[in-house]
Enzyme design. Structure first.
Site, PDB file in Angstrom:
ATOM      1  N   ALA A 239       0.832  -1.212   0.000  1.00  0.00           N
ATOM      2  CA  ALA A 239       0.000   0.000   0.000  1.00  0.00           C
ATOM      3  C   ALA A 239       0.863   1.258   0.000  1.00  0.00           C
ATOM      4  O   ALA A 239       1.069   1.877  -1.056  1.00  0.00           O
ATOM      5  CB  ALA A 239      -0.950  -0.031   1.195  1.00  0.00           C
ATOM      6  N   ARG A 240       1.393   1.628   1.168  1.00  0.00           N
ATOM      7  CA  ARG A 240       2.259   2.792   1.271  1.00  0.00           C
ATOM      8  C   ARG A 240       3.289   2.572   2.386  1.00  0.00           C
ATOM      9  O   ARG A 240       2.947   2.054   3.456  1.00  0.00           O
ATOM     10  CB  ARG A 240       1.441   4.057   1.612  1.00  0.00           C
ATOM     11  CG  ARG A 240       0.690   4.668   0.432  1.00  0.00           C
ATOM     12  CD  ARG A 240       1.645   5.242  -0.612  1.00  0.00           C
ATOM     13  NE  ARG A 240       0.979   5.915  -1.699  1.00  0.00           N
ATOM     14  CZ  ARG A 240       0.681   5.366  -2.882  1.00  0.00           C
ATOM     15  NH1 ARG A 240       0.986   4.106  -3.131  1.00  0.00           N
ATOM     16  NH2 ARG A 240       0.100   6.089  -3.837  1.00  0.00           N
ATOM     17  N   ASP A 264       6.539  -3.816  -0.980  1.00  0.00           N
ATOM     18  CA  ASP A 264       6.626  -3.141  -2.290  1.00  0.00           C
ATOM     19  C   ASP A 264       6.710  -1.628  -2.081  1.00  0.00           C
ATOM     20  O   ASP A 264       6.826  -0.879  -3.037  1.00  0.00           O
ATOM     21  CB  ASP A 264       5.381  -3.498  -3.122  1.00  0.00           C
ATOM     22  CG  ASP A 264       5.432  -2.958  -4.548  1.00  0.00           C
ATOM     23  OD1 ASP A 264       6.496  -3.083  -5.189  1.00  0.00           O
ATOM     24  OD2 ASP A 264       4.425  -2.396  -5.016  1.00  0.00           O
ATOM     25  N   GLU A 269      11.271   6.557  -1.100  1.00  0.00           N
ATOM     26  CA  GLU A 269      11.115   6.058  -2.484  1.00  0.00           C
ATOM     27  C   GLU A 269      11.462   7.163  -3.467  1.00  0.00           C
ATOM     28  O   GLU A 269      11.019   8.298  -3.278  1.00  0.00           O
ATOM     29  CB  GLU A 269       9.668   5.624  -2.723  1.00  0.00           C
ATOM     30  CG  GLU A 269       9.272   4.398  -1.936  1.00  0.00           C
ATOM     31  CD  GLU A 269       7.896   3.874  -2.343  1.00  0.00           C
ATOM     32  OE1 GLU A 269       7.364   4.310  -3.389  1.00  0.00           O
ATOM     33  OE2 GLU A 269       7.355   3.038  -1.624  1.00  0.00           O
ATOM     34  N   HIS A 287       8.064  -0.756  -5.639  1.00  0.00           N
ATOM     35  CA  HIS A 287       6.763  -0.092  -5.863  1.00  0.00           C
ATOM     36  C   HIS A 287       6.238  -0.355  -7.282  1.00  0.00           C
ATOM     37  O   HIS A 287       6.073   0.563  -8.100  1.00  0.00           O
ATOM     38  CB  HIS A 287       6.867   1.424  -5.599  1.00  0.00           C
ATOM     39  CG  HIS A 287       5.530   2.051  -5.318  1.00  0.00           C
ATOM     40  ND1 HIS A 287       5.334   3.009  -4.341  1.00  0.00           N
ATOM     41  CD2 HIS A 287       4.313   1.851  -5.882  1.00  0.00           C
ATOM     42  CE1 HIS A 287       4.056   3.363  -4.328  1.00  0.00           C
ATOM     43  NE2 HIS A 287       3.411   2.677  -5.259  1.00  0.00           N
ATOM     44  N   ILE A 288       5.960  -1.636  -7.549  1.00  0.00           N
ATOM     45  CA  ILE A 288       5.486  -2.010  -8.892  1.00  0.00           C
ATOM     46  C   ILE A 288       4.129  -2.712  -8.835  1.00  0.00           C
ATOM     47  O   ILE A 288       3.783  -3.477  -9.732  1.00  0.00           O
ATOM     48  CB  ILE A 288       6.518  -2.905  -9.626  1.00  0.00           C
ATOM     49  CG1 ILE A 288       6.922  -4.122  -8.771  1.00  0.00           C
ATOM     50  CG2 ILE A 288       7.737  -2.095 -10.033  1.00  0.00           C
ATOM     51  CD1 ILE A 288       7.685  -5.191  -9.528  1.00  0.00           C
ATOM     52  N   GLY A 289       3.366  -2.432  -7.776  1.00  0.00           N
ATOM     53  CA  GLY A 289       2.077  -3.109  -7.596  1.00  0.00           C
ATOM     54  C   GLY A 289       1.161  -2.990  -8.807  1.00  0.00           C
ATOM     55  O   GLY A 289       0.498  -3.953  -9.196  1.00  0.00           O
ATOM     56  N   SER A 290       1.115  -1.820  -9.415  1.00  0.00           N
ATOM     57  CA  SER A 290       0.176  -1.632 -10.531  1.00  0.00           C
ATOM     58  C   SER A 290       0.870  -1.733 -11.888  1.00  0.00           C
ATOM     59  O   SER A 290       0.278  -1.399 -12.920  1.00  0.00           O
ATOM     60  CB  SER A 290      -0.527  -0.274 -10.387  1.00  0.00           C
ATOM     61  OG  SER A 290       0.429   0.760 -10.252  1.00  0.00           O
TER      62      SER A 290
HETATM   63  C1  DGY Z   1      -1.117   4.092  -6.776  1.00  0.00           C
HETATM   64  O1  DGY Z   1      -1.855   4.154  -7.758  1.00  0.00           O
HETATM   65  O2  DGY Z   1      -1.343   4.717  -5.741  1.00  0.00           O
HETATM   66  C2  DGY Z   1       0.081   3.217  -6.885  1.00  0.00           C
HETATM   67  O3  DGY Z   1       0.833   3.226  -5.731  1.00  0.00           O
HETATM   68  C3  DGY Z   1       0.940   3.576  -8.072  1.00  0.00           C
HETATM   69  O4  DGY Z   1       1.147   4.911  -8.156  1.00  0.00           O
END
Ligand code: DGY
Length: 320
Positions: A239-240, A264, A269, A287-290
């Site tokens: 998430a964050r 992630d 970052e 940070h590649i979740g999406s």
């Molecule tokens: C989001 O959409 O918040 C993801 O972390 C990618 O930016």
């Protein structure tokens, strides 16, 4: 002279997104894909009616105050908007939108990868084979933590949390969750609601975070809360980074209270936390979740849909 609105796309978005943007807007694209500083964002803003940034660009109160009056909308290419000071932007009369829904599946897939990778020694195993150091096998070798039959605690049962629950159910996990409010039974799909973290954490063999970074969720997983997890629990954060007290997490990993973590997202970052690198039971991604082709296109199109609505004089679907 073009009558199309001027649009600044601050990062290198998907080809399909850039093509559509170029068709409909007088667009300036950051093909180099370098990160703009807040000062550059402020200076350049005088040239644009709209900005389409990612979570990597900062629109804090100071930037919001100094943006040129020409900027009417910030159409984020992200679901998270903790990089934007919403009240400050609103005070300037700037519309802000995000891209919910379209990245839920991709992000939940990364959460699943983090959970499995952390539980089954992915970092150490990959290193051993890759470096030619794999010269031994024993039934006592790299024994991990099985997810099937285990309890998964989810904090934040929004769209991504629900997608993660679906994935985990497929693995035979028992789902528990904490959310601001309990979901209707049909959406719960057998998951057990916990009104408090005090109730959720002790039953979470695995814990996956899916809530936004807000003032009251900063360091949500602090020393005190991490201690409430069962010994040997695994923490997953897609998430964050702001949600986790990283020093407390390190101590919980060092003491063995947590058997592993899958991350992630980090406080810092890009970059991450170099202390984490000393521990192969912390499985990390940048940070590649999406970051899938399908989702990047969908995020770009959703941001453009919001812009199109705004410039057609309608309320954008994802106005915050
Ligand atoms: C989001 O959409 O918040 C993801 O972390 C990618 O930016």
């Amino acid at each position: 002279m073009s009558t199309k609105p001027t649009l600044w796309i601050t990062r290198k978005l998907s080809d399909a997104t850039l093509e559509r943007a170029a068709r409909d807007y007088d667009v300036t694209i950051n093909h180099e894909d370098r990160l703009y500083t807040p000062d550059e964002i402020i200076q350049n803003s005088a040239n644009f009616d709209a900005i389409l940034p990612c979570h990597s660009e900062l629109f804090d109160a100071s930037v919001a105050r100094q943006l040129d009056a020409r900027v009417k909308i910030i159409a984020n290419h992200s679901v998270g908007v903790d990089h934007c000071d919403l009240p400050a932007l609103k005070a300037r009369g700037i519309t802000v939108t995000n891209t919910p829904d379209v990245l839920s599946d991709a992000t939940a897939e990364i959460a699943l990868l983090l959970m499995l990778g952390a539980a089954r020694h992915a970092v150490e195993g990959d290193r051993l084979v890759r470096t030619g150091g794999w010269d031994f096998w024993s039934p006592a070798f790299m024994v991990g933590k099985q997810v099937s039959g285990a309890r998964l605690g989810i904090i934040g049962m929004g769209r991504v949390g629900q997608a993660m629950a679906r994935n985990a159910r497929g693995l035979g996990m028992e789902i528990h969750y904490h959310n601001r409010s309990q979901l209707p039974e049909a959406l719960e799909n057998g998951a057990t609601y916990h009104a408090t973290l005090d109730s959720l954490l002790p039953v979470s063999d695995f814990l996956s975070l899916h809530c936004p970074a807000l003032p009251d969720t900063i360091d949500l997983m602090n020393r005190n809360q991490l201690q409430k997890l069962p010994k040997g629990a695994v923490l997953v954060n897609s998430a964050r980074g702001a949600l986790v007290d990283e020093d407390a997490l390190l101590d919980a990993i060092k003491s063995g209270h947590l058997s592993a973590a899958g991350l992630d997202c980090f406080k810092n970052e890009p970059g991450g936390n170099s202390e984490f690198s000393r521990h192969e039971n912390i499985f990390m991604l940048p940070h590649i979740g999406s970051a899938t082709v399908k989702t990047r296109d969908a995020m770009g199109f959703r941001a453009l849909d919001n812009l199109d609505a705004f410039f057609a004089g309608k309320q954008p679907g994802d106005q915050l």
